[in-house]
Design an enzyme around this catalytic site. Structure first.
Site, PDB file in Angstrom:
ATOM      1  NE  ARG A   1      -6.660   4.248   5.032  1.00  0.00           N
ATOM      2  CZ  ARG A   1      -7.958   4.004   4.916  1.00  0.00           C
ATOM      3  NH1 ARG A   1      -8.392   2.772   4.894  1.00  0.00           N
ATOM      4  NH2 ARG A   1      -8.819   4.986   4.820  1.00  0.00           N
TER       5      ARG A   1
ATOM      6  NE  ARG B   1      -5.385  -4.547  -3.857  1.00  0.00           N
ATOM      7  CZ  ARG B   1      -6.055  -4.955  -2.821  1.00  0.00           C
ATOM      8  NH1 ARG B   1      -5.439  -5.139  -1.684  1.00  0.00           N
ATOM      9  NH2 ARG B   1      -7.328  -5.171  -2.888  1.00  0.00           N
TER      10      ARG B   1
ATOM     11  CG  MET C   1      -2.506  -7.201   9.692  1.00  0.00           C
ATOM     12  SD  MET C   1      -0.842  -6.811   9.193  1.00  0.00           S
ATOM     13  CE  MET C   1      -1.032  -6.455   7.475  1.00  0.00           C
TER      14      MET C   1
ATOM     15  CE1 TYR D   1      10.675 -38.338 -16.919  1.00  0.00           C
ATOM     16  CE2 TYR D   1      12.778 -38.324 -18.074  1.00  0.00           C
ATOM     17  CZ  TYR D   1      11.843 -38.984 -17.279  1.00  0.00           C
ATOM     18  OH  TYR D   1      12.068 -40.255 -16.863  1.00  0.00           O
TER      19      TYR D   1
ATOM     20  CB  CYS E   1       7.848 -40.526 -12.306  1.00  0.00           C
ATOM     21  SG  CYS E   1       8.692 -41.803 -11.349  1.00  0.00           S
TER      22      CYS E   1
ATOM     23  CB  SER F   1      12.610 -41.714 -13.155  1.00  0.00           C
ATOM     24  OG  SER F   1      11.400 -41.034 -12.918  1.00  0.00           O
TER      25      SER F   1
ATOM     26  CE  LYS G   1      -3.952   1.743   2.579  1.00  0.00           C
ATOM     27  NZ  LYS G   1      -5.139   0.977   2.254  1.00  0.00           N
TER      28      LYS G   1
ATOM     29  N   GLY H   1      -8.121  -6.990   4.966  1.00  0.00           N
ATOM     30  CA  GLY H   1      -8.922  -7.014   6.187  1.00  0.00           C
ATOM     31  C   GLY H   1      -8.319  -7.801   7.336  1.00  0.00           C
TER      32      GLY H   1
ATOM     33  NE  ARG I   1       2.743 -45.275  -9.130  1.00  0.00           N
ATOM     34  CZ  ARG I   1       2.528 -43.964  -9.142  1.00  0.00           C
ATOM     35  NH1 ARG I   1       1.677 -43.424  -9.974  1.00  0.00           N
ATOM     36  NH2 ARG I   1       3.175 -43.187  -8.292  1.00  0.00           N
TER      37      ARG I   1
ATOM     38  CB  THR J   1       9.786 -36.847  -5.299  1.00  0.00           C
ATOM     39  OG1 THR J   1       8.724 -36.813  -6.256  1.00  0.00           O
ATOM     40  CG2 THR J   1      11.061 -36.314  -5.904  1.00  0.00           C
ATOM     41  CG  ASN J   2       5.138 -40.117  -4.751  1.00  0.00           C
ATOM     42  OD1 ASN J   2       5.066 -38.894  -4.748  1.00  0.00           O
ATOM     43  ND2 ASN J   2       4.568 -40.871  -5.674  1.00  0.00           N
ATOM     44  CG  ASP J   3       8.660 -45.039  -2.289  1.00  0.00           C
ATOM     45  OD1 ASP J   3       8.206 -45.317  -1.162  1.00  0.00           O
ATOM     46  OD2 ASP J   3       8.253 -45.580  -3.333  1.00  0.00           O
TER      47      ASP J   3
ATOM     48  CD  GLU K   1      11.184 -45.649  -5.848  1.00  0.00           C
ATOM     49  OE1 GLU K   1      10.130 -45.018  -5.665  1.00  0.00           O
ATOM     50  OE2 GLU K   1      11.218 -46.732  -6.451  1.00  0.00           O
TER      51      GLU K   1
ATOM     52  CG  HIS L   1     -14.169  -9.776   4.343  1.00  0.00           C
ATOM     53  ND1 HIS L   1     -14.491 -11.078   4.661  1.00  0.00           N
ATOM     54  CD2 HIS L   1     -12.888  -9.594   4.771  1.00  0.00           C
ATOM     55  CE1 HIS L   1     -13.466 -11.633   5.276  1.00  0.00           C
ATOM     56  NE2 HIS L   1     -12.485 -10.759   5.359  1.00  0.00           N
TER      57      HIS L   1
ATOM     58  NE  ARG M   1       7.033 -48.412 -10.379  1.00  0.00           N
ATOM     59  CZ  ARG M   1       6.464 -47.659  -9.466  1.00  0.00           C
ATOM     60  NH1 ARG M   1       7.111 -46.601  -8.993  1.00  0.00           N
ATOM     61  NH2 ARG M   1       5.257 -47.915  -9.030  1.00  0.00           N
TER      62      ARG M   1
HETATM   63  C1  PEP Z   1       7.578 -42.499  -6.067  1.00  0.00           C
HETATM   64  O1  PEP Z   1       7.950 -43.172  -5.107  1.00  0.00           O
HETATM   65  O2  PEP Z   1       7.719 -41.274  -6.141  1.00  0.00           O
HETATM   66  C2  PEP Z   1       6.945 -43.157  -7.205  1.00  0.00           C
HETATM   67  C3  PEP Z   1       6.658 -42.503  -8.306  1.00  0.00           C
HETATM   68  O3  PEP Z   1       6.613 -44.460  -7.042  1.00  0.00           O
HETATM   69  P1  PEP Z   1       5.324 -44.963  -6.263  1.00  0.00           P
HETATM   70  O4  PEP Z   1       4.528 -43.778  -5.894  1.00  0.00           O
HETATM   71  O5  PEP Z   1       4.614 -45.865  -7.192  1.00  0.00           O
HETATM   72  O6  PEP Z   1       5.948 -45.653  -5.111  1.00  0.00           O
HETATM   73 MG    MG Z   2       8.082 -45.297  -5.339  1.00  0.00          MG
END
Ligand code: PEP
Ligand code: MG
Length: 898
Positions: A91, A335, A102, A869, A849, A781, A22, A100, A574, A784-786, A762, A451, A629
Site C-alpha cells: 500500500r 491516523r 495512489m 496589524y 490592507c 500600510s 500510514k 485513494g 477607500r 499588497t494588491n498593487d 504599494e 470515497h 485614504r
Molecule cells: C492595495 O493596492 O493593496 C490596496 C489596498 O489598494 P486598492 O486595492 O484600493 O488599490
Molecule cells: Mg492600491
C-alpha cells in the site's frame, strides 16, 4: 549508510516524513502493543531515488528480502508457499493523506499453485479464487497497465451469464474461470504473462506504488491540497489478514468521535464478509458499529478499548481501519482523522474540557479556513419544503447547482461559469476533477466513509451520499426518485450537506449560526456547541496574538459590522467609493472645470457630503483608529464610457440633430484623460498633486468630521493615508497640504485637530526607498494588491481570468499571488520596507490592507514579518483574528500537532 526499509517495530509517529503517515502510525500502533499484522515500510527516500533515476536504489532489494524473511519467520510460512501461502498487501502511504489517489495491491503471493494451498488451508475454495482474481485484476491494471474497464467488463459478462446480481453469487468455479479470462486478457493486451513468481510480484508491486505518486489524479489532488510534488510516497508491505473469510469476518472503518459534528462516541461503518476496499468503495451498503456489537461482541469490546487507547495517546480524533478475521481483530491503519470544520472546533473545545489539550493546542488545531466555512450561509429552513431525497450528511454546507452525471461534464460546465452538482452512484478517484469543479457531490450509495464523503470533507465541499431513494442512471444522464420524478441533466438541485437532504430547484440561503452569533450574540440550541467552540477559539486567539486586526470598510454599516466581528479599527477606508451614485455628477463637474472657481464650487459641494461620510464611520469606530485614504483611482473612472458617449453623439448627428453640448464636452474630457494603462497612470498621490484643491477638500472633510465628533462627545481617531507613493517628495508635498488644512481647521474650530499621516507602500520603489519615505510617514500600510501587480507586472483586472489557471496547472505558483502573498518576491519587498522604515522611525506603525490581510497563510507571513496589524473585509475579520492568534503560536511546540 542509507536505509530504505524499516520494520513496523522500528518506527514511530514522528517519522511521517520518512515512513509516510500510514507507515509511521502503523509503527506507532505496533509499539503501543495493538494487534497490527506484521510488516515493513519502504521509505519516501527510496521512492524519490526511484522516481529520479528510474532504477531501484542500491541495496533496497536486499533489505526487502531481509525484512520479508522476518515477516515470514514470524508467520511460520513463506510468501506464496504452495501449501499454505503467506500473502502480502502493498500500500502507498505519503507524508500527507491522499485518500485513494495512489495504488494498493492486495494478495501478493498467490499464483496457480498457492491458490490451491490457500483453498485447502482456509477450507474455503471460493475465497481463495476470489482473492486470486482480485490480485490478477489489480496487478493487471496497476502494475501491467491494462485498462481496468476490461476486467470490469469480463466480470459483468460472467455475472450476466450466470444471472448473478453481484459477485457474491459467483462460485469458486466461476471465479477460477474469471482468473483464466483475466490472465488471457493480460497476455493479449501486454504480450506478457501474469507473473507466477511471488518475489517478482512483490518487487513490481512496490515499484508500481512508487510510480503512482506521479499519477494524474495524485498530482491534481496535491495541487489542490498544496502538497509539495517532491515528497514521494512510502510503501507499506504487510501480512494480509482477511475480512472475507465468512460471516465471522469483516472489515470496517471507525472514528473515535463523529467526524461530521465532533460529538463524542465511537462512530463508523462495518461490512461483514468483506475486504477493507469494499467498505470505502461504497459498493455495498455498510452497517453501523452498533450492529458489530451485536454480531461480534468480543471484537467490538476490543475495538473500543484500542480506540480509547489511540485517542488518549494521540490526544485527538483518530480514524482507523480494521479487519476481523474469523473472530480475531486486526488494526490496519490509524491516523488523526479528517473532520468537518464544525467538528474541528467542537473537538478542540471538548478535548480542552477533558484536559487532554491546552487552550493553545486547541487553537492550533482549528484554522481560519475552517472558520470561513462555518460562516457560509446555510439553507433557510423555513423555505426548504419537501426534500427530493434523503441521504447521509457527509460534508456540511449548502450548495445549489445544475445536476451533472459525470466528471467531464462537471468540468466542462464549471469552466463555462456554471454551478453544478455532481451526481454519481458512487465516486472513484477518477471523479476527482469533477468533484473539484462541482459545488456539491451527491451519491446514491456509500456511507460516511465512502470515497465521495472522505474526499468531499477534505475539500470542504458539500456532500450528501448514500441517497438510496435515488436511482441514478449516469448513462441516460438522469436520476429518478422513489415517486417516479425524473431529474434530467441540467436541472437545478439544492444540496444540504448538513442535514443530508436534496431539494429540487433553488432553496434560498440563510445566515450561518456563527454569523448570527457574531452579529448579535444569538445562539440556538442546535448550534450552541460549535458556536461556543468558535467563541472560545477566537477569545484565545485575541489573548495570544500580537497582530491586531482591522477592517477595510467605507460605510458606517460595514464599520459597525466589522466592529461586531472584532475589528480593532479601520485599516482602509477607500474614499473613492463615496464618489459614486448621485455624487458622480459633482465629480464630473470637478473634472470638467475650466476655471479654479468652477472647480472650487464642485469641491465645496462635495465637502459636506464627505464630512458626513467620515463622521458616520468615525462614530461607528469611536475610540478606534480609522485610516482614511485620499482618492486613489484615475479620474476618468468617474466619467461615462468613451464608446457609449461617442456612439450617442454619432447617432444624434446621424439623425441630423445637434449633439448635447454637455456630451461633447464630456467626450472631450474623456478623450483627454484616456489612458492605455490607467492602473499605472494618473492615480493615487499623483492625482492629489495635479488636481488643485482635491487633497485639501478631503482633508478638511476629515478634520471637520473629527471636530464634530469630538464636540458630540466622541473619541474620533482619524488617520490620513496617501496612496501610491513612489518617492518621499510626493509624500512631503501632500503632507504640507495636509498640515496646512489641519492647522486651518484647528484655528477655525478652536479645537486642535491632529491626524497621523502615513502612506501606502504599494509600489516596489516605495518599498525599496522605505527608509526615506519613513521620514515623512507616521505609518505604513502595505497595499499588497498593487504591490503584487507592480512586482509581477500583472494587470490586476486582466490576468486572473486570462492565464492564472494555466499558471497554476503548470506549477508556476501554488496559489494566486493575489490571494496568498508571494513570500519570495512581494514578501521580500515587505521585509525590506519594514526593516528600513523602522530603521528611520523605530515607532513606525505598520499594517497591510491589501486582500492578503484576510488570507490565513498570508496573515502568518505578516506576523513573522513584524507588522502591527492586518486589515481585511469585515467578513474575514474573524478568520484573520483566529489566524493572528495561531501565527503567534507558530514555532511553539503546540503548533504542529495536527
Ligand atoms: C492595495 O493596492 O493593496 C490596496 C489596498 O489598494 P486598492 O486595492 O484600493 O488599490
Ligand atoms: Mg492600491
Amino acid at each position: 549508510m542509507v536505509r530504505y526499509v524499516y520494520d513496523f517495530t522500528e518506527g514511530g509517529r514522528d517519522q511521517a516524513g520518512l515512513l509516510g503517515g500510514k507507515g509511521s502510525n502503523l509503527a506507532e500502533m505496533t509499539r503501543l502493543g495493538l494487534p497490527v499484522p506484521p510488516g515493513f515500510t519502504l521509505t519516501t527516500d527510496a521512492c524519490r531515488v526511484f522516481l529520479a533515476t528510474g532504477a531501484e536504489p542500491d541495496g533496497m532489494a536486499r533489505e526487502v528480502s531481509e525484512h520479508l524473511a522476518a515477516v515470514e519467520s514470524a508467520a511460520g510460512r513463506r510468501l506464496g508457499q504452495p501449501d499454505d501461502p503467506l500473502l502480502l498487501s502493498v500500500r502507498s502511504g505519503a507524508r500527507f493523506s491522499m485518500p485513494g489517489m495512489m495504488e494498493t495491491i492486495l494478495d501478493i503471493g498467490l499464483n496457480d499453485d498457492s491458490v490451491l494451498g490457500l483453498a485447502k488451508v482456509s477450507g474455503n475454495e471460493r475465497f481463495a479464487w476470489d482473492s486470486y482474481r482480485r490480485l490478477v485484476q489489480m496487478f493487471g491494471s496497476t502494475v501491467m497497465g491494462v485498462d481496468g474497464a476490461l476486467f470490469e467488463q469480463a466480470l459483468a459478462l460472467l455475472k450476466d451469464l450466470r444471472g448473478a446480481p453481484d459477485d457474491v453469487h459467483l462460485d469458486a468455479a466461476d471465479l477460477a474461470q474469471l482468473v483464466e479470462t483475466y490472465k488471457n486478457l493480460i497476455h493479449l493486451e501486454t504480450g506478457e504473462y501474469f507473473p507466477q513468481s511471488p518475489a517478482e510480484q512483490l518487487r513490481r508491486a512496490i515499484l508500481a506504488v512508487f510510480r503512482s505518486w506521479n499519477a494524474e489524479r495524485a498530482r491534481l489532488y496535491r495541487r489542490r491540497e498544496h502538497i509539495p510534488d517532491d515528497l514521494g510516497t512510502a510503501v507499506n508491505v504487510q501480512r494480509m489478514v482477511f475480512g472475507n473469510l465468512g460471516p465471522d469476518s469483516g472489515s470496517g472503518v471507525a472514528f473515535t468521535r463523529d467526524p461530521a459534528t465532533g460529538r463524542p462516541g465511537l462512530y463508523g461503518d462495518y461490512l461483514q464478509n468483506a475486504q477493507g476496499e469494499d467498505v470505502v468503495s461504497g459498493i455495498r451498503n455498510t452497517v453501523s458499529l452498533t450492529d458489530l456489537e451485536r454480531l461480534d461482541p468480543r471484537s467490538y469490546a476490543q475495538l473500543r478499548e484500542h480506540m480509547e487507547t489511540l485517542e488518549r495517546h494521540y490526544r485527538d480524533l483518530c480514524d482507523i481501519e480494521f479487519t476481523i478475521e474469523r473472530g480475531t481483530l486486526w488494526m490496519l491503519q490509524t491516523r488523526v482523522g479528517k473532520r468537518t470544520a464544525e467538528a474541528a472546533f467542537a473537538i478542540a473545545a471538548e478535548l480542552t474540557d477533558e484536559g487532554l489539550v491546552t487552550a493553545d493546542e486547541a487553537l492550533a488545531r482549528v484554522s481560519g479556513e475552517e472558520l470561513a466555512r462555518l460562516m457560509f450561509p446555510r439553507f433557510d429552513s423555513t423555505a426548504t419544503g419537501e426534500p427530493l431525497a434523503h441521504g447521509i450528511a457527509a460534508s456540511p454546507g449548502a450548495a445549489v447547482g445544475a445536476a451533472v452525471f459525470d466528471s467531464a461534464e462537471a468540468v466542462r460546465r464549471a469552466a463555462a461559469g456554471d454551478k453544478v452538482v455532481l451526481v454519481r452512484q458512487e465516486t472513484t478517484p477518477d471523479d476527482l476533477p469533477g468533484m473539484v469543479a462541482a459545488q456539491a457531490v451527491l451519491t446514491s450509495r456509500g456511507g460516511k466513509t465512502s470515497h465521495a464523503a472522505v474526499v468531499a470533507r477534505g475539500m470542504g465541499k458539500v456532500c450528501v451520499c448514500g441517497a438510496e431513494e435515488l436511482a441514478v442512471d449516469t448513462g441516460a444522464r438522469r436520476l429518478t426518485t422513489r415517486d417516479g420524478t425524473v431529474v434530467e441533466e441540467g436541472t437545478v438541485l439544492s444540496v444540504d450537506g448538513s442535514a443530508g437532504a436534496v431539494y429540487l430547484g433553488t432553496v434560498p440561503l440563510a445566515d450561518s449560526a456563527v454569523i448570527r452569533y457574531l452579529e448579535d450574540g444569538a445562539v440556538d440550541e442546535a448550534s450552541a456547541p460549535v458556536v461556543d467552540a468558535v467563541a472560545r477559539a477566537l477569545d484565545r486567539a485575541d489573548t495570544v496574538s500580537r497582530l491586531e486586526v482591522r477592517a477595510n470598510a467605507d460605510t458606517p454599516e460595514d464599520a459597525a459590522r466589522a466592529r461586531r466581528f472584532g475589528a480593532r479599527g479601520i485599516g482602509l477606508c477607500r474614499t473613492e467609493h463615496m464618489f459614486l451614485g448621485e455624487r458622480r455628477k459633482l465629480v464630473e463637474e470637478m473634472i470638467l472645470a475650466v476655471s479654479d472657481a468652477e472647480r472650487d464650487r464642485a469641491l465645496q459641494a462635495l465637502l459636506p457630503l464627505q464630512r458626513q461620510d467620515f463622521a458616520g464611520i468615525l462614530e461607528a469606530m469611536d475610540g478606534l483608529p480609522v485610516t482614511i485614504r485620499l482618492l486613489d483611482p484615475p479620474l476618468h473612472e468617474f466619467l461615462p464610457d468613451r464608446t457609449e458617449l461617442a456612439t450617442r453623439i454619432a447617432a444624434t448627428e446621424a439623425r441630423g440633430d445637434r449633439p448635447d453640448p454637455h456630451d461633447a464636452e464630456l467626450l472631450d474630457a474623456v478623450n483627454r484623460m484616456h489612458e492605455e494603462n490607467p492602473m499605472l497612470g494618473l492615480r493615487g498621490v499623483r492625482l492629489g498633486l495635479v488636481v488643485p484643491g482635491l487633497v485639501a477638500m478631503q482633508v478638511r472633510a476629515v478634520a471637520e468630521a473629527v471636530v464634530a465628533r469630538t464636540r458630540a462627545g466622541g473619541a474620533p481617531r482619524a488617520e490620513i493615508m496617501v496612496p501610491l507613493v513612489g518617492d518621499v517628495t510626493e509624500l512631503r508635498l501632500v503632507r504640507e497640504d495636509v498640515a496646512r488644512v489641519l492647522a486651518e481647521v484647528s484655528e477655525e474650530s478652536g479645537a486642535a485637530v491632529g491626524c497621523p499621516v502615513g502612506t501606502m507602500i504599494e509600489l516596489p520603489r516605495a518599498a525599496l526607498t522605505a527608509g526615506r519615505i519613513a521620514e515623512e510617514a507616521e505609518f505604513f500600510s502595505f497595499g499588497t494588491n498593487d504591490l503584487t501587480q507592480t512586482t509581477w507586472g500583472f494587470s490586476r483586472d486582466d490576468v486572473e481570468a486570462a492565464f492564472f489557471s494555466a499558471y497554476l496547472d503548470k506549477g508556476v505558483f501554488p496559489a494566486s499571488p493575489f490571494e496568498t502573498i508571494d513570500r519570495d518576491g512581494v514578501g521580500r519587498l515587505v521585509r525590506i520596507a519594514v526593516e528600513e522604515g523602522r530603521a528611520t522611525r523605530p515607532d513606525l506603525k505598520i499594517g497591510v490592507c491589501g486582500e492578503h490581510g484576510g488570507d490565513p497563510e498570508s496573515v502568518h507571513f505578516f506576523h513573522t514579518a513584524g507588522l502591527d496589524y492586518v486589515s481585511c473585509s469585515p467578513f474575514r475579520v474573524p478568520v484573520a483574528r483566529l489566524e493572528a492568534g495561531r501565527a503567534a503560536l507558530e514555532g511553539t511546540d503546540v503548533s504542529d500537532t495536527r
